[in-house]
Design an enzyme around this catalytic site. Sequence first.
Site, mmCIF file in Angstrom:
data_model
loop_
_atom_site.group_PDB
_atom_site.id
_atom_site.type_symbol
_atom_site.label_atom_id
_atom_site.label_comp_id
_atom_site.label_asym_id
_atom_site.label_seq_id
_atom_site.Cartn_x
_atom_site.Cartn_y
_atom_site.Cartn_z
ATOM 1 N N HIS A 116 3.328 3.195 21.419
ATOM 2 C CA HIS A 116 3.925 3.488 20.116
ATOM 3 C C HIS A 116 4.285 4.970 20.013
ATOM 4 O O HIS A 116 5.398 5.321 19.598
ATOM 5 C CB HIS A 116 2.943 3.105 19.012
ATOM 6 C CG HIS A 116 3.465 3.345 17.635
ATOM 7 N ND1 HIS A 116 4.196 2.412 16.937
ATOM 8 C CD2 HIS A 116 3.370 4.425 16.809
ATOM 9 C CE1 HIS A 116 4.520 2.886 15.755
ATOM 10 N NE2 HIS A 116 4.029 4.123 15.654
ATOM 11 N N GLU A 117 3.373 5.835 20.396
ATOM 12 C CA GLU A 117 3.603 7.271 20.191
ATOM 13 C C GLU A 117 4.658 7.816 21.150
ATOM 14 O O GLU A 117 5.488 8.639 20.752
ATOM 15 C CB GLU A 117 2.286 8.035 20.354
ATOM 16 C CG GLU A 117 1.186 7.615 19.386
ATOM 17 C CD GLU A 117 1.610 7.666 17.932
ATOM 18 O OE1 GLU A 117 2.486 8.487 17.596
ATOM 19 O OE2 GLU A 117 1.070 6.901 17.121
ATOM 20 N N HIS A 144 8.156 7.110 20.051
ATOM 21 C CA HIS A 144 8.726 7.947 18.989
ATOM 22 C C HIS A 144 9.681 9.007 19.529
ATOM 23 O O HIS A 144 10.408 9.633 18.755
ATOM 24 C CB HIS A 144 7.607 8.619 18.199
ATOM 25 C CG HIS A 144 7.081 7.780 17.081
ATOM 26 N ND1 HIS A 144 7.892 7.317 16.073
ATOM 27 C CD2 HIS A 144 5.830 7.342 16.801
ATOM 28 C CE1 HIS A 144 7.153 6.619 15.217
ATOM 29 N NE2 HIS A 144 5.914 6.607 15.637
ATOM 30 N N GLU A 164 9.090 4.709 11.921
ATOM 31 C CA GLU A 164 7.891 3.937 12.242
ATOM 32 C C GLU A 164 8.180 2.450 12.414
ATOM 33 O O GLU A 164 7.623 1.800 13.300
ATOM 34 C CB GLU A 164 6.840 4.130 11.139
ATOM 35 C CG GLU A 164 6.379 5.562 10.935
ATOM 36 C CD GLU A 164 5.626 6.114 12.134
ATOM 37 O OE1 GLU A 164 5.350 5.348 13.082
ATOM 38 O OE2 GLU A 164 5.314 7.317 12.129
ATOM 39 N N TYR A 188 5.084 0.001 8.929
ATOM 40 C CA TYR A 188 4.907 -0.261 10.361
ATOM 41 C C TYR A 188 5.043 -1.754 10.678
ATOM 42 O O TYR A 188 5.937 -2.168 11.414
ATOM 43 C CB TYR A 188 3.514 0.204 10.809
ATOM 44 C CG TYR A 188 3.310 1.686 10.879
ATOM 45 C CD1 TYR A 188 3.165 2.328 12.103
ATOM 46 C CD2 TYR A 188 3.223 2.458 9.729
ATOM 47 C CE1 TYR A 188 2.948 3.695 12.178
ATOM 48 C CE2 TYR A 188 3.006 3.824 9.789
ATOM 49 C CZ TYR A 188 2.870 4.442 11.017
ATOM 50 O OH TYR A 188 2.659 5.794 11.081
#
Length: 986
Positions: A356-357, A360, A379, A456
């Site tokens: 997920h990070e 980004h 998000e 999210y």
Amino acid sequence: MKYLLVFLLSLFTILEGFTQHYWQQEVNYTIAVTLNDEQHSLTATAEIEYINHSPHELTFIYFHLWPNAYKNNSTAFARQQLINKKRNFQFAPDSARGYIDGLDFKINGQAAKFEVDPENIDIGKLILNQPLASGQRIHISTPFRVKLPNSFSRLGHVGQSYQITQWYPKPAVYDHQGWHPMPYLDQGEFYSEFGRFDVSITLPANYLVAATGTLQNPDESKKLDSLSAITAEKRIFRQAEDVFPPSARQTKTLRYTGDNIHDFAWFADKRFNVRKGEVELPHSKRKVTTWLFFLNKDASDWVRSMKDIKDAIHYYSLWVGDYPYAQATAVDGALSAGAGMEYPMVTVTEPSAIIHEVGHNWFYGILGTNERQHPWLDEGINSYYEFRIGQLTNRNYSQLEPLLTRDRIKNYRLQNIHSTALNLLMYQMGASRGLDQPIAGPAAAYTYTNYGSIVYLKTGVMLQYLANYLTQDRFDKAMQAYYQRWQFKHPYPKDLQAIFEESTGEKLDWFFQDIIGTTQTVDAALTHLNTTENPLQVTVENKTNLLAPVPVATRNADAQLLEVKWTKPGQAAQQLTFNRQNVHDVVIDPGYFLPELNRTNNRLAVNGFLKKVEPLRLQFLAGIEQFDRQQLYVVPVLGANTYDRIMFGGALYNSSLFQKKINYLFMPLYSVGQEELRGIGNINIRFLPKRLVQSVIVGLNAQRFGRFRKLESSVLVNFPKPAAGAYQQQLQLGYTNISHQEPLVNKAVDHGAAPPFGKNIEYNIPWLRYTYEKKNALQGFQAELNFDLLPTDTTAGLTRSGQNVLAGKLSLAFERYYAAKKRLAIRVFGGNFFGNASTIPPWFQLGMSSSLDYKKETIFLDRSQRQDNLAAFIRQTDGRDGGFRHFIPVFSSRWLTAVNLDADIPVVPVTAFLDLGTAHGAKELLYGTGLSVSLAKKFLQIYFPVAGSNYAQNIPQNLKEFQHNIRFQLQLNALNPFRQVADALR
């Protein structure tokens, strides 16, 4: 004239084209910073080139000074911490706080005026010495110093572990909608201008640094390569995480550069392990270096996550567009703002959140949307791709896995549930109670729970829904076009919709305006099935105003999908045709993508008598609603009281984690003492209005325990609609019928009058209750107003005209924390009877220590007073009416008032209390003082009276009486903890 008109129209078109021409500002930074790890501070200089690409002349530039968010309790960050029930920052000492100072702005070498916003000290305005015309550039310089806070949010340190983020003075974005100055928030991210960064970091030589940009120091690069090789050979990682090695006396300066980035973050620690990897991009075949910087704790998870960071870069590049930078880094550091936080080319994260990070970098790093105003563009889209990778690689069940361990997933029979259903669960839990908010809201407007469950989770699932409707290929082409057109720019929601419509050739208002912009839900139903001929004809109806397309599938007897077809958007009823061969049933939304709360009408069997009835399955405690089975939930129940003795049985209910339109619960219990059935039954109908109120619940409740029977109907209104920090209100109207054979007061209370044992007493009470509550982490206020219309004749079972007395009760409660875990509280109560109260029976009186519970709202162990040695009814109280913690046998049929004070004592888990009160006919002010001890996070609270009024000889005279005066706040009949299930479903 005709030609003049054509000319004017052409000129208008040209001018309109110019006004719609995209532009964005450019900001380039050269920063030199030094870390002082003894004072936990930074000293730095910033050289900023600001280029005005807008068509407007500028006379000032807004700057963000986000370290000032940690300076005091008046900042927007501090206020949001309170809204989200976080107290640590509020009571932090000055030494733990942070700020930025030492600013001295110059423009092209000349001193310039800088004004700090009086409303938000982390926003400032640089007044330009001369207007900055379109196409011109200026050079801005300033020294600055940052006092680093403890790790309350993103910027900070834990010992000598440093997370240096949002740390330098940064110009706010100026775009076609104007300036975007914004204070720092914990819930709510950022919006920044793209440009070039050249950052030099000086710090003790034995620190390792992970940062945005590309490292320009060959010696340091070789050192990291060597450390990576050493880490790769490690089999055991020591666990001495709390010990920092001494800092080297020598310093080093590391230089990082990067283009087309809009933020710069760095992380420093002397204890890092390092792993280096490489991934080849799927389109350009360019090689990207991956780095992991992690501590010994959870080292094995970090080592395994090498695959995660590679998968993230590979699949995001494959599905969206190639990663444009030379490297990507994941760092193990303090995470006070969540499970991870992204920055261009680097993220601080937990191993489980790496995909997920790192993702980004596309949706935030490359597509630089205004996250504060439109967090779903960042998000939510990123969550979609995280889900997609997880499903492709079978990596996890859903984002709920941190909350649901694999053992729990198995125990609750969730292992066979589609991961999409799990991801949608938290949204459905709130939406079924009227607590949801639109996807398209600004970050700060969401409740703390909704920010995760909607921004999210729901957004990610809704994009899965859109991809399935469009087909994956069309969705990917549209997203790739979005990426190519808007990379390193500032797209808005309308830009995403425009590209999707342009790429697919479809009008998608039903998705971007209705699903994204509102809280509307779909209720699709299979209403008719023609099974007599081939092809099979199915009628699908949408019972809501959200006329979104719906997937319908045929399945065989093994629940395998045979065909999937979609209804068209904008139509309330449609017919679909399928091949009849091997079809066992027809189902709506087999992938669980729809924003739907009612799935009971989503299946039709082809054969059988009851085609619309799903198979019935008993489920222990809780579960997730599924379209192909009707679930009834069951739990064993054990209870006790002195009349019924032990009671055992079970609870059967149809709603668990999220609520249905009609909810019911039946909880039969067998009384060993009376050899009769006891128990509770509830049924309620829940309405979810679109405006003003959260929910309206019409309910019916029946109970039978001891020697009483209760039947109650009510209408409960919850309002207003949810919002961050909003108050909560309830208005409830009810009608209660009680029939019992026992008095509600003992002989001593009735001044010697013989209580009517064995006599059936029946009465009806119409009532109204209004409650108001507003709380944050620092203080809270609650108000409750009750009106009960009481009969004066309880023998006939009916309230007779002219024989009513109105009981009014008002309680006000206020609490204030004076330390992170210590509070002061005051409660004020006043009750009065309006009418001829002298005629009411004694069990309707107001009580100084407790209410007489004439509506049977509280669980008591000894309501019938069969055990004198326990004195359970006398000692066990419900905290209502006067709320005295001592038992004082004072009751009034006129009026009664009381004040209850609580003060937590510092250091020890003990609370001092003082109760003051008086009533009609009382000859003195009544009081009681003592101490209470909270156990198991206040689930159990024990009161120790110290002194009290001598009214009715209340002062304990010996140890036995003292023991009797120890009162348990835990209601003792809650040997049956599942009574809470009944209350939750009411």
